[in-house]
Write an enzyme that holds these catalytic residues in place. Structure first.
Site, PDB file in Angstrom:
ATOM      1  CG  ASP A 123      -1.880  36.127  46.235  1.00 14.01           C
ATOM      2  OD1 ASP A 123      -0.808  35.884  46.818  1.00 14.01           O
ATOM      3  OD2 ASP A 123      -2.981  36.053  47.142  1.00 14.01           O
ATOM      4  CD  GLU A 133       0.471  35.946  52.360  1.00 14.04           C
ATOM      5  OE1 GLU A 133       0.917  35.950  53.262  1.00 14.04           O
ATOM      6  OE2 GLU A 133       0.016  37.121  51.815  1.00 14.04           O
TER       7      GLU A 133
END
Lengths: 458, 458
Positions: free
Chosen positions: A88, A153
C-alpha cells in the site's frame, strides 16, 4: 554468484517494466475508493511470487486489506527467512506538485518516479527478483523463505498484529528481513539495528468548577495553568534530563563499541543546529547528538493547552489545563512500566488545589537487534560486497510498529536492510527510488541470501 | 432633612414611573441598531436633569455615544462634586430566560426588573432624584454638582478618557461620586475605597524553524512547550508568591486598621472553597483570603497553548508556545514598571535553545482612596443614617477603568457609593434592583450631599 548477477543485468529492463506495472496501481490504503486497486496490487504480487517460483502464493484476508503470502520451503532443516514488505502507498496530494503523474512511473536521471517507488513497492520488489534470480539459476534457494506483504502499513498496520497472532505457526521463521528503512547516504550503506519505542499519555488538570474572574478571585484560588506548569516542570531538569523517578533504570547503556562507531559517523552539530534554525541544541548531558537520538529515552510534551488563546486579553483564571505527552523509549524500557512511573510522579507532584486525571494512550516496545548476531553482521558484509564500502551500524530515533510486532511475537532477530534514501520524497510529491540502489540492492540481497546458511552455521 | 425625606416618600410612585420610562429605552451600546435608543436615553436624562433644576443640561458629543452633562454651580467657593454614571446597558440574550421582557420594567417582590435597573440606570437615577429633592425643598444645593453620564461603559468606555481630557476644565471637581458598585449585602452597606489595577502581556516562545518529529529529533533539540513551562514556572513559588524580582517593592502594605476591619467582615474560607468546587484554596502566605483578593497583587496565567491539542497522540516536538498573562496590581504599583520587571525576568530566565518575544498589552492603574478622607468617612455615616447599621470599608479585587481615569486625570478622591447587590443579575437575564435600596439609597445620598460642606470644613 556471477551467473546470478549476469542474469540480473540481462533482465534489468524486464524487471523495471514489471516494477512500473506494480507502481501503476494506485493502491492508496487511506482512501476507500481505492479498495479495488489495493486488491489489484496484492494480486499482482501473488502472480509475481508464483512466477518467481514460490508456492502457495495467495491473498490472506485480514479484518482490513489482505496480506500477500508466498513460500519456498524446499530446505527443511535450513533456516527460514520471513520477508516483510507492504504494497500500500500514501495518498498523493497535492497532485499539482508532481512533475509526472504519481501512477505513471517515469525514469529520469537514473531515478524511477512514482508513488510507492521508494516506500515500499521498490524495495519489496527487490526481494522477489533477487530470490527469483537465485531460484532460476540454481534451481533452489539456500534457505527457506516466506513472504508477508501487507496492505495497511500506511494506515498504521491496524490488523497485522491480530493476523500474525492468528497465523503464528504459518509465519514462524528464524529471522525477519525488512527493507523499509533508509541508508545514511548513497555512498554510506547502513544497517539499522535499534529503534525507539513509545509510551503516550495525557494529563488533564482541573481546579475550580468553572473559569473564574481574575479580578474577583485572583490571588485566593488555584489557577489550572499555573498548577500544570508547576507539575510539568517537575518532569525535567533544566539540562533536559528526565526527572521521573526510575525513568532510566532499565535503559540498556550503549557499549563502548557502539559509541565509538557512532562517533565515526558523519554528523556535525553546528550545521545540524543551523539547519533547524535553533539558537542552541539541547539534550541530556554526557551524550552526543546521535546517542541522544538513537539510544536515550525522552519525555516530550507534544502539546499544552488551557484557558484563553484568542487575541488580546481575557482576565480569566482557567479551571482546566491539559498536556499531551509521549516518551520515546530505548531498549530495556517497558512502555507500561514507564507509564506507571509517570503516573506515580504526576500524583506525587500534583500541586495544592488541583486534581489530575492521567490517561494512558498508545505504547510500543523499543527494538534492539543483537548487534553481533551473525544475521546482522552478514547484512553489513552484503552491503560491502555490492557498494564497495564498509556498511555502518546505526539506530533510529523513531519507531517502526511492525518491527516491534515481529519482535514481540517471534522473539527472533529483525534485520532492517534499507535501500531507500532520506530525500526520496516518500509521503510527498515526486517520490522516487534510485536505480543505483535498485541494482546494488539486488546484488546486496542475493549475497545476503546466498551466504546466510554459512553465516548461521546451518 | 425631614422635609426632603417626606418629599421622597410622597413622590415615590412618580419617581418609579420615571425610572420605568428610562428603563424602557433599550440603550444597548454594544449593538449598532440601538444607536437611536442610546440617544433617546441620553435625551431622557438631559430632560430629567433640567426638570430637577440643573442648568446647561446637554448632550456632549464624543467619538462614540454622547455624554450627558448638567450642572448646578450656585455655590461658588463651596466644593464641587462630579457625579459619574452610565445610561447604556448590556445586551439581553438569551431573551427566553427573562421572566418579563427586559425593556418592559416590572415590579414584583419589591424589586424592579429590567435591563439596566441595577447597572446602572437605577443608581444613577437616585442621584438626580436626591439632588432634585434638596433643590426643590431648599431652593439650593449645599455644594456645586456636575453630572457626567456616559453611554459607553458597557463597551469599555473607549472614548471617555479622550473626552475628559478635552473638557478637563469643565469637569474639574473636588471629588468624584460614583454609584456603580455593589454593597456586601442588603444589611451590610459598604464603601469600596480600593481597586486593583491591571498589567497585561503575552509571551511568545519559539525554538526550531518548524515542528519536528519526536522520533527523528527527540532528545537532541529544544521543545518550545518544555521551554515555556520551565520559563513560566520561574514566575511563582509553589506557595503562590510571585517571584519576579521587585514585583512587591512598591506595594502599599495594608495598615493594621484595615486588616482588623477585614477580619470582621463576613467571610468563611471553607464555604468559599466548597462553593468553587476546589480541593483547596491557594494564595500568598501570610494573608487572609480577603486580603489576597483586595490588597495583594497577582500574576495570573490566563491561557497557555502550543503544539498538538487534538484527540489521541501526535509525536511532535512543538516549535512554538504561547502564554497570556495579566497581573492585578494594588495601590503603589505602576503597570508600566511591572511590565518592565516581567520583561526583564523573562529575558533573564529564557531557557537554552529558545527565543522569546514579549508583547506588552493593556495596563491600568490601581486605585486607593485616602481611607481617612472626610469625603470617604462621610459616605459611611450616610449609609449608617439610612440603613441603621454601621457601613464597612472594603476594597475590590477587580478594576473599574473609569475610576482610574478620573483618579489619574483629576487627582481627587473618587467615592464609590454602591446601592446594587451582587445577585441582581447585571449582565444576565432578569436583572433587577431592590426597591429597598432605591428608598434607602435616596436617603443615603441626601444625607451625603447635605453634610458634605461640614465634613469638608468648606
Amino acid at each position: 554468484m556471477d551467473a546470478i548477477e549476469r542474469r540480473l543485468r540481462d533482465r534489468r529492463e524486464e524487471h523495471l517494466a514489471q516494477l512500473k506495472s506494480l507502481l501503476s496501481i494506485p493502491s492508496i490504503s487511506a482512501l476507500s475508493e481505492h479498495k479495488q486497486d489495493i486488491r489489484r496490487a496484492a494480486e499482482f504480487l501473488k502472480e509475481a511470487l508464483t512466477d518467481a517460483g514460490f508456492q502457495n502464493a495467495q491473498l490472506m484476508e485480514t479484518a482490513g486489506h489482505p496480506v500477500v503470502y508466498g513460500e519456498w520451503l524446499g530446505k527443511p532443516g535450513k533456516p527460514t527467512v520471513l520477508v516483510y514488505g507492504h504494497y500500500d502507498v500514501q495518498p498523493v496530494d497535492p497532485l499539482h506538485l508532481w512533475q509526472t503523474p504519481p501512477f505513471e512511473p517515469d525514469i529520469r536521471d537514473n531515478q524511477i518516479y512514482a508513488r510507492g517507488a521508494s516506500d515500499d513497492k521498490g524495495p519489496t520488489f527487490l526481494h522477489i527478483k533477487a530470490l527469483e534470480a537465485i531460484l532460476q539459476e540454481q534451481g533452489e534457494l539456500p534457505v527457506n523463505v516466506k513472504f508477508c506483504i501487507e496492505g495497511e502499513e500506511e494506515v498504521g498496520s491496524a490488523h497485522l498484529e491480530a493476523f500474525l497472532n492468528e497465523h503464528q505457526a504459518q509465519f514462524q521463521a528464524d529471522l525477519v528481513l525488512i527493507s523499509d528503512t533508509t541508508m545514511l547516504s548513497p555512498v554510506k550503506p547502513s544497517i539499522c539495528y535499534g529503534l525507539r519505542g513509545l509510551a503516550a499519555c495525557q494529563i488533564d488538570l482541573k481546579t475550580a468548577n468553572s473559569d473564574l474572574h481574575s479580578g474577583l478571585y485572583g490571588g485566593a484560588v488555584p489557577n489550572a495553568v499555573h498548577a500544570l506548569v508547576e507539575l510539568l516542570d517537575t518532569l525535567h531538569a533544566p539540562d533536559g534530563t528526565v526527572t521521573v523517578e526510575g525513568f532510566y533504570d532499565d535503559v540498556i547503556e550503549l557499549s563502548p563499541e557502539e559509541r565509538a562507531e557512532y562517533a565515526k559517523l558523519p554528523h556535525d552539530d553546528e550545521s545540524y543546529r543551523k539547519s533547524l534554525g535553533l539558537p542552541a541544541l539541547h539534550g541530556e548531558p554526557g551524550y552526543t547528538t546521535l546517542e541522544r537520538l538513537w539510544a536515550r529515552p525522552t519525555l516530550e510534551l507534544n502539546g499544552i493547552y488551557g484557558g484563553f488563546q484568542g487575541e488580546g486579553t481575557k482576565t480569566v483564571i482557567p479551571n482546566e489545563a491539559h498536556a499531551k505527552v509521549t516518551c520515546r523509549l530505548v531498549p530495556g524500557q517497558d512502555p507500561n512500566k514507564i507509564l506507571d512511573l509517570i503516573e506515580t510522579h504526576i500524583k506525587k507532584h500534583t500541586p495544592v488545589g488541583a486534581t489530575v486525571t492521567f490517561i494512558r494512550q498508545d505504547g510500543g516496545y523499543p527494538y534492539l537487534a543483537p548487534y553481533d548476531h551473525p544475521a546482522i553482521q552478514l547484512a553489513a558484509d552484503a552491503y560491502t560486497h555490492a557498494y564497495g564500502v564498509k556498511a555502518v551500524f546505526t539506530r533510529m530515533g523513531g519507531s517502526i510498529p511492525v518491527v516491534e510486532t515481529f519482535s514481540q511475537l517471534f522473539h527472533k532477530p529483525v534485520v532492517l536492510m534499507g535501500f531507500s534514501l532520506g530525500d526520496e520524497n516518500f509521503h510527498a510529491p515526486n517520490e522516487h527510488f534510485s536505480l543505483t540502489n535498485f541494482d546494488k540492492g539486488l546484488r546486496t540481497l542475493c549475497y545476503y541470501y546466498l551466504n546466510l546458511p554459512t553465516a548461521l552455521n546451518a
